[in-house]
Design an enzyme around this catalytic site. Structure first.
Site, PDB file in Angstrom:
ATOM      1  N   CYS A 118       3.297  -3.158   3.999  1.00 58.56           N
ATOM      2  CA  CYS A 118       2.428  -2.018   4.338  1.00 58.56           C
ATOM      3  C   CYS A 118       3.137  -1.246   5.448  1.00 58.56           C
ATOM      4  O   CYS A 118       4.363  -1.364   5.582  1.00 58.56           O
ATOM      5  CB  CYS A 118       1.015  -2.465   4.713  1.00 58.56           C
ATOM      6  SG  CYS A 118       0.863  -3.529   6.157  1.00 58.56           S
ATOM      7  N   HIS A 177       6.841 -31.236  10.220  1.00 57.73           N
ATOM      8  CA  HIS A 177       6.398 -29.918   9.729  1.00 57.73           C
ATOM      9  C   HIS A 177       5.296 -30.073   8.680  1.00 57.73           C
ATOM     10  O   HIS A 177       4.335 -29.301   8.673  1.00 57.73           O
ATOM     11  CB  HIS A 177       7.580 -29.143   9.149  1.00 57.73           C
ATOM     12  CG  HIS A 177       8.603 -28.795  10.185  1.00 57.73           C
ATOM     13  ND1 HIS A 177       8.281 -28.267  11.416  1.00 57.73           N
ATOM     14  CD2 HIS A 177       9.958 -28.919  10.186  1.00 57.73           C
ATOM     15  CE1 HIS A 177       9.375 -28.072  12.128  1.00 57.73           C
ATOM     16  NE2 HIS A 177      10.409 -28.467  11.407  1.00 57.73           N
ATOM     17  N   HIS A 188      10.092 -24.278   8.736  1.00 51.19           N
ATOM     18  CA  HIS A 188       9.086 -24.981   9.536  1.00 51.19           C
ATOM     19  C   HIS A 188       7.667 -24.848   9.000  1.00 51.19           C
ATOM     20  O   HIS A 188       6.883 -25.781   9.101  1.00 51.19           O
ATOM     21  CB  HIS A 188       9.078 -24.458  10.981  1.00 51.19           C
ATOM     22  CG  HIS A 188      10.324 -24.760  11.735  1.00 51.19           C
ATOM     23  ND1 HIS A 188      10.341 -24.947  13.109  1.00 51.19           N
ATOM     24  CD2 HIS A 188      11.610 -24.906  11.332  1.00 51.19           C
ATOM     25  CE1 HIS A 188      11.580 -25.191  13.513  1.00 51.19           C
ATOM     26  NE2 HIS A 188      12.374 -25.161  12.439  1.00 51.19           N
ATOM     27  N   THR A 197       2.835  -1.521   8.805  1.00 51.00           N
ATOM     28  CA  THR A 197       3.253  -2.435   9.883  1.00 51.00           C
ATOM     29  C   THR A 197       3.503  -3.860   9.403  1.00 51.00           C
ATOM     30  O   THR A 197       4.127  -4.640  10.115  1.00 51.00           O
ATOM     31  CB  THR A 197       2.154  -2.510  10.954  1.00 51.00           C
ATOM     32  OG1 THR A 197       0.955  -3.018  10.320  1.00 51.00           O
ATOM     33  CG2 THR A 197       1.874  -1.159  11.584  1.00 51.00           C
ATOM     34  N   ASP A 256       0.873  -1.177   0.000  1.00 51.18           N
ATOM     35  CA  ASP A 256       0.000   0.000   0.000  1.00 51.18           C
ATOM     36  C   ASP A 256       0.914   1.232   0.000  1.00 51.18           C
ATOM     37  O   ASP A 256       2.128   1.113  -0.242  1.00 51.18           O
ATOM     38  CB  ASP A 256      -0.983  -0.035   1.193  1.00 51.18           C
ATOM     39  CG  ASP A 256      -0.296   0.176   2.532  1.00 51.18           C
ATOM     40  OD1 ASP A 256       0.953   0.224   2.571  1.00 51.18           O
ATOM     41  OD2 ASP A 256      -1.010   0.289   3.558  1.00 51.18           O
TER      42      ASP A 256
HETATM   43  C1  RB5 Z   1      -1.919   2.575   6.630  1.00 52.82           C
HETATM   44  O1  RB5 Z   1      -1.940   3.757   7.326  1.00 52.82           O
HETATM   45  C2  RB5 Z   1      -1.648   1.405   7.563  1.00 52.82           C
HETATM   46  O2  RB5 Z   1      -2.752   1.164   8.361  1.00 52.82           O
HETATM   47  C3  RB5 Z   1      -1.267   0.169   6.765  1.00 52.82           C
HETATM   48  O3  RB5 Z   1      -0.158   0.449   5.985  1.00 52.82           O
HETATM   49  C4  RB5 Z   1      -0.904  -1.055   7.580  1.00 52.82           C
HETATM   50  O4  RB5 Z   1       0.037  -0.751   8.560  1.00 52.82           O
HETATM   51  C5  RB5 Z   1      -2.021  -1.835   8.105  1.00 52.82           C
HETATM   52  O5  RB5 Z   1      -1.849  -2.849   8.781  1.00 52.82           O
END
Ligand code: RB5
Length: 149
Positions: free
Chosen positions: A72, A141, A105, A74, A8
């Site tokens: 993304c 596994h 694994h 996080t 994203d």
């Molecule tokens: C976008 O602001 C953020 O929420 C997205 O990139 C991600 O971290 C979602 O899990």
């Protein structure tokens, strides 16, 4: 090996660095977007990537030679969205130990990372470790993975 990659807006810049790195290493890279750092919804790209990877897995059965990378902010949202899809085993990794272990694994087929969590230097090492580590194919596994669904 084919690498399918998506992000994203939060992961866009890191994704470009990863693509550059993978091309330097000689991999075929399929970028499913997004195509800019304009705000967008990460599940769109998790879906695009898993659609392609699932097709590839189905067509090539066990011996498919493809992996996915989703970035993304996080890595958490991407991993949640990707893991909703049957046959996808997405792993959120920000260290090389986890990247190696999840290939050995869990036979993870998608690596998820958060560009707001990890810097590009370590991220590229995590990517390399993930791609270069084969599944162990150890009976225990294989059995445990078969218990996922
Ligand atoms: C976008 O602001 C953020 O929420 C997205 O990139 C991600 O971290 C979602 O899990």
């Amino acid at each position: 090996m084919k690498i399918i990659i998506g992000s994203d807006h939060g992961g866009y810049d890191l994704k470009l660095e990863i693509i550059e790195h993978l091309k330097t290493r000689g991999f075929e890279v399929i970028d499913v977007g997004s195509d800019s750092d304009a705000s967008t919804d990460y599940p769109i790209y998790a879906k695009k990537l898993t659609d392609i990877l699932t097709e590839y897995i189905t067509a090539n059965n066990i011996d498919y030679d493809a992996l996915g990378i989703l970035v993304c902010g996080t890595g958490i949202g991407m991993s949640m969205a990707a893991n909703k899809v049957e046959g996808i085993r997405a792993a959120l990794c920000h260290d090389t130990f986890s990247a190696e272990a999840t290939r050995e694994h869990n036979n993870a087929n998608v690596l998820c990372m958060g560009a707001r969590v990890i810097g590009p230097g370590l991220a590229l090492k995590v990517v390399d470790t993930f791609i270069d580590t084969p599944f162990s194919k150890d009976e225990r596994h294989v059995r445990r993975i078969s218990m996922y669904s």
